[in-house]
Design an enzyme around this catalytic site. Structure first.
Site, short mmCIF file in Angstrom:
data_model
loop_
_atom_site.label_atom_id
_atom_site.label_comp_id
_atom_site.label_asym_id
_atom_site.label_seq_id
_atom_site.Cartn_x
_atom_site.Cartn_y
_atom_site.Cartn_z
N GLN A 103 0.83 -1.20 0.00
CA GLN A 103 0.00 0.00 0.00
C GLN A 103 0.86 1.25 0.00
O GLN A 103 2.08 1.20 0.14
CB GLN A 103 -0.92 -0.02 1.22
CG GLN A 103 -0.18 -0.16 2.54
CD GLN A 103 -1.10 -0.43 3.71
OE1 GLN A 103 -1.17 0.37 4.66
NE2 GLN A 103 -1.79 -1.58 3.69
N HIS A 105 0.36 5.74 1.08
CA HIS A 105 -0.50 6.80 1.61
C HIS A 105 -0.20 8.11 0.91
O HIS A 105 0.94 8.39 0.54
CB HIS A 105 -0.27 6.98 3.11
CG HIS A 105 -0.45 5.73 3.91
ND1 HIS A 105 -1.61 5.00 3.90
CD2 HIS A 105 0.40 5.08 4.74
CE1 HIS A 105 -1.48 3.95 4.70
NE2 HIS A 105 -0.27 3.98 5.22
N GLU A 123 3.83 8.09 8.75
CA GLU A 123 3.73 7.25 9.95
C GLU A 123 5.08 6.76 10.40
O GLU A 123 6.08 6.85 9.67
CB GLU A 123 2.80 6.07 9.69
CG GLU A 123 3.26 5.17 8.57
CD GLU A 123 2.17 4.21 8.09
OE1 GLU A 123 1.00 4.36 8.50
OE2 GLU A 123 2.50 3.31 7.31
N HIS A 181 4.80 0.39 0.93
CA HIS A 181 5.22 -0.32 2.13
C HIS A 181 4.22 -1.42 2.49
O HIS A 181 3.10 -1.45 1.99
CB HIS A 181 5.35 0.64 3.31
CG HIS A 181 4.05 1.30 3.68
ND1 HIS A 181 3.57 2.41 3.03
CD2 HIS A 181 3.12 1.00 4.64
CE1 HIS A 181 2.41 2.77 3.55
NE2 HIS A 181 2.11 1.92 4.53
N ARG A 201 -4.55 0.81 -1.55
CA ARG A 201 -4.09 -0.58 -1.63
C ARG A 201 -3.71 -0.89 -3.07
O ARG A 201 -4.53 -0.80 -3.99
CB ARG A 201 -5.22 -1.50 -1.14
CG ARG A 201 -4.79 -2.89 -0.75
CD ARG A 201 -5.97 -3.69 -0.22
NE ARG A 201 -6.49 -3.17 1.02
CZ ARG A 201 -7.74 -2.75 1.20
NH1 ARG A 201 -8.60 -2.78 0.20
NH2 ARG A 201 -8.13 -2.28 2.37
#
Length: 331
Positions: A103, A105, A123, A181, A201
């Site tokens: 996936q 982001h 993150e 990642h 995804r």
């Protein structure tokens, strides 16, 4: 002065999850599997709830809507969502019994333009445990054109482009928005991230959910934001433990969204450890090992592995006693 309180998490039963959060962290959540617990969250997809003190039973979102001063005066603490009782960050435990999807982001800029003003998602992972031979995906092992990546995703052979990195307990990984990642099977992590639930995804191993349906992929948006250049191999940051009486600290991660420290408390010899937040930012203590007590004024909270404590900005002074490890998160 503002007092801390414990939080009860929201739970997610994603298909790749396991049962370690119930077995080892005593979450006592009726979910099978239990993939994630959103320990400190004001996100509408999973609200954490206050479990001690005068706000017992209220969502953290409700409390912060009523008490904006709890966020502090730091620029991130007063960002545009704070008026609606939103934290700028979200904190989770993740139990990857199976591989997570590959996936990516989006950045804040992309999300703001294409996802109704939502935040993007940078993150950080702190590895709590990892089985022998466990790994994760961190970027690409070689640069690839978008057209080539689209073909690989369509054919299901995208793994040839993925950089897989061995992982062990106590490792730290910073995942910037745009980095392809995936957490690998057998890895248990604490995740600190922007307050977002946007995940594109790209590849899901052709799996089906409990209803026999494949999960949705987001190829176009994912490739719009993905960094398709060869990634540098992640190296563990230099970490220096700084000791004081009864406590040791080390910086794990610092970015424009959050700071994360590991704090090791050992007051079995009755040393006094005091702790408080200043007026700049709230703080969150996530207990990742051990147990003990936190005392303030005439009150005392029992803290166990897996507990999450929200500390408002400009808090009362607290006294920590026991043998425990925390992630200390602030903006």
């Amino acid at each position: 002065m503002n007092k801390p309180f414990l939080l009860k998490p929201a739970a997610k039963d994603y298909l790749w999850g396991g049962n370690r959060l119930n077995e080892e962290f005593a979450k006592e959540i009726d979910a099978e599997p239990l993939a994630e617990t959103w320990e400190c969250s004001t996100h509408p997809d999973g609200l954490s709830v206050v479990s001690t003190g005068i706000f017992y039973g209220k969502s953290l979102h409700e409390v912060l809507s009523e008490h904006k001063e709890y966020l502090g005066t730091h620029p991130l603490a007063t960002f545009q969502q704070s008026a609606a009782g939103q934290l700028p960050i979200l904190i989770k435990f993740i139990d990857a019994n199976k591989d997570l999807s590959v996936q990516v982001h989006p950045t804040d800029e992309y999300a703001g333009k294409n996802e109704d003003g939502q935040l993007g998602k940078t993150e950080m992972w702190y590895v709590l445990d990892a089985k022998l031979g466990a790994s994760l995906v961190y970027g690409l092992s070689q640069s690839v054109a978008r057209e080539e990546m689209e073909i690989a995703l369509d054919k299901g052979d995208v793994e040839k482009y993925l950089q897989k990195v061995p992982v062990k307990k106590n490792d730290v990984f910073n995942i910037e928005a745009g980095t392809i990642h995936a957490i690998g099977a057998g890895v248990l992590v604490a995740e600190i991230q922007e307050n977002s639930n946007l995940t594109y995804r790209l590849y899901d191993y052709d799996r089906t959910d409990k209803n026999g349906k494949k999960r949705e992929l987001h190829i176009k948006k994912g490739l719009d934001v993905a960094d398709l250049n060869k990634a540098t191999e992640p190296r563990q940051p230099l970490r220096v433990l700084r000791y004081q009486q009864g406590v040791a600290r080390e910086l794990l991660s610092r970015c424009k969204y959050f700071e994360v420290y590991r704090m090791i408390v050992n007051t079995e010899r009755r040393q006094k450890v005091t702790f408080k937040s200043d007026e700049l930012s709230f703080r969150v203590l996530l207990c990742v090992n051990g147990c003990g007590t936190i005392s303030f004024e005439e009150e005392q909270l029992q803290i166990y592995k897996g507990d999450c404590l929200f500390i408002p900005a400009d808090s009362v002074e607290m006294r920590l006693h026991g043998k425990m490890q925390f992630l200390d998160v602030r903006c």
